[in-house]
Motif scaffolding. Structure first.
Motif, PDB file in Angstrom:
ATOM      1  N   ARG A 107       2.232   1.705  -3.486  1.00  0.00           N
ATOM      2  CA  ARG A 107       1.170   2.158  -4.398  1.00  0.00           C
ATOM      3  C   ARG A 107       0.936   3.657  -4.230  1.00  0.00           C
ATOM      4  N   ALA A 108       0.917   4.111  -2.993  1.00  0.00           N
ATOM      5  CA  ALA A 108       0.700   5.542  -2.740  1.00  0.00           C
ATOM      6  C   ALA A 108       1.857   6.365  -3.309  1.00  0.00           C
ATOM      7  N   ARG A 109       3.090   5.935  -3.094  1.00  0.00           N
ATOM      8  CA  ARG A 109       4.244   6.652  -3.648  1.00  0.00           C
ATOM      9  C   ARG A 109       4.195   6.635  -5.176  1.00  0.00           C
ATOM     10  N   ASP A 130       1.582   6.549  -7.089  1.00  0.00           N
ATOM     11  CA  ASP A 130       0.570   7.512  -7.533  1.00  0.00           C
ATOM     12  C   ASP A 130       1.048   8.949  -7.357  1.00  0.00           C
ATOM     13  N   GLN A 131       1.761   9.224  -6.270  1.00  0.00           N
ATOM     14  CA  GLN A 131       2.315  10.568  -6.058  1.00  0.00           C
ATOM     15  C   GLN A 131       3.329  10.914  -7.141  1.00  0.00           C
ATOM     16  N   GLU A 140       0.832  -1.217   0.000  1.00  0.00           N
ATOM     17  CA  GLU A 140       0.000   0.000   0.000  1.00  0.00           C
ATOM     18  C   GLU A 140       0.862   1.261   0.000  1.00  0.00           C
TER      19      GLU A 140
END
Length: 172
Positions: free
Chosen positions: A61-63, A65-66, A58
């Protein structure tokens, strides 16, 4: 003219450095690979190790998207993920899975280290925080805590005092 100045342009009050976009792309490629690898690790682990791999999945995934947003915000198109990635090995047990996770996090740290050389101070800060997170995750996957002072001789238990002689029955 300096190549750093020549390769930079201003878009909506943000300096867009061609080298910075390249560094962002490398970090994004590393995050794509990490998301793939943690998906595989999550399917091959159980218990607390699976919880760790799920949290890492997770976070990556967040990195990812950033990074995609940072690239598109600079007027560029982010690279897409590959259908699959070659791993150094496919783990067959918990120890190998943890070892692979440490290797993944070390690779992510290296990718962000390059981004830390960006011309944009905000990107340097972003890279430093990402490196801190990946180093912390790598530490969490180690089966045993590292030495308090790496490189120093191992600690030995404190010396035990010699036994005190028992008083003899003869009085003086």
């Amino acid at each position: 003219m300096n190549s750093a100045v020549r390769d930079s342009v201003v878009v909506d009050s943000v300096v867009v450095d061609g080298d910075d976009v390249g560094r962002l792309r490398k970090a994004l490629a590393a995050e794509h690979a990490a998301v793939f690898a943690y998906g595989l690790l999550g399917a091959r682990t159980t218990g607390s190790l699976r919880d760790l791999t799920g949290a890492a999945y997770e976070a990556h995934r967040a990195r990812r998207d950033q990074l995609r947003n940072l690239i598109t915000g600079r007027g560029e198109k982010p690279n897409e993920s590959e259908p699959s990635y070659a791993l150094p090995y496919v783990p067959t047990g918990a120890v190998q899975a943890a070892r692979l996770a440490v290797q993944l996090e070390n690779g992510i740290t290296a990718a962000y280290l390059e981004l830390a050389a960006a011309g944009d101070p905000a990107l340097r800060k972003y890279a430093a925080l990402a490196m801190q997170e990946s180093a912390t995750r790598a530490y969490a996957f180690h089966p045993a805590p590292p030495a308090a002072f790496p490189g120093m001789p191992g600690s030995s238990p404190p010396p035990t005092p010699p036994p005190t002689p028992a008083p003899s029955g003869s009085g003086g």
